[in-house]
Scaffold this active site. Structure first.
Site, PDB file in Angstrom:
ATOM      1  N   HIS A 116       6.079  24.452 -20.742  1.00 22.79           N
ATOM      2  CA  HIS A 116       6.052  23.683 -22.012  1.00 22.79           C
ATOM      3  C   HIS A 116       4.366  22.901 -22.145  1.00 22.79           C
ATOM      4  CE1 HIS A 116       9.949  24.653 -23.357  1.00 22.79           C
ATOM      5  NE2 HIS A 116      10.320  24.212 -22.195  1.00 22.79           N
ATOM      6  N   LYS A 171       0.340  17.943  -4.833  1.00 24.00           N
ATOM      7  CA  LYS A 171      -0.951  18.335  -4.234  1.00 24.00           C
ATOM      8  C   LYS A 171      -0.907  19.191  -2.950  1.00 24.00           C
ATOM      9  CE  LYS A 171      -2.073  13.687  -4.362  1.00 24.00           C
ATOM     10  NZ  LYS A 171      -2.749  12.550  -3.897  1.00 24.00           N
TER      11      LYS A 171
END
Length: 191
Positions: A116, A171
């Site tokens: 979204h 990450k």
């Protein structure tokens, strides 16, 4: 006896679904119990000797958790050889690559998009899907993704790395290490 009939039923349904949805499907796919596979106009490649389990099929950790694989229009999802999934959700908006011999635990989620818009004014409007951000995910070979781990967009996980159960990976993860936590951090290097 009833379990055998249910497995036989889903084996044939899954065989049809995967043949219909895959651009390339390797041999010896073992898909047990109800599995959701949707190709909405992308490319779905699955290698040889893969095992997809769903809803406590041999793995009690995925009780009432179904394996779901969705590839959106223009997206690419590559699942290598000898990959195992148990009650896993994979949703490709751009590109997801899963290397050979990787195992992904029950309830794990992998998606390469925000899904979204981050702008609250765009949500619930036509701009919502236009303003979301996508970034490819690469999971190396011989990796282990623990139960209920979440792999977010733009992440590269190096070969032979382990993501601990319940971790949120935001990450890159180097090769040959164990990561854990939210956000996931390296807790140990492996020899």
């Amino acid at each position: 006896m009833l379990k055998r009939l249910i497995r036989f039923f889903w084996k044939n349904i899954n065989r049809y679904k995967f043949r219909h949805c895959c651009s390339s499907l390797g041999s010896n796919l073992w898909a047990v119990n109800q599995i959701n596979v949707e190709n909405r106009g992308g490319i779905l490649n699955i290698g040889n000797d893969c095992c997809f389990l769903s809803n406590c099929a041999l793995n009690p950790l995925c009780f009432r958790t179904y394996t779901s694989i969705v590839v959106n229009e223009g997206a690419i999802l590559h699942i290598g050889n000898k990959v195992g999934l148990s009650g896993t959700t994979i949703w490709a908006h751009e590109k997801i690559y899963i290397g050979d011999r990787t195992t992904i635990g029950a309830g794990a989620m992998i998606f390469d998009s925000d899904c979204h818009s981050l702008n609250h004014m765009d949500r619930w409007t036509a701009k919502d899907m236009e303003n979301k951000k996508n970034a490819p995910i690469v999971i190396g070979e011989d990796c282990l993704i623990g139960a209920h781990a979440i792999i977010l967009k733009g992440v590269c996980i190096g070969d032979r790395s382990i993501v601990a159960a319940g971790s949120v990976v935001v990450k890159d993860v180097p090769s040959d290490c164990i990561v854990a936590g939210n956000p996931a951090k390296v807790i140990r290097k492996m020899k």
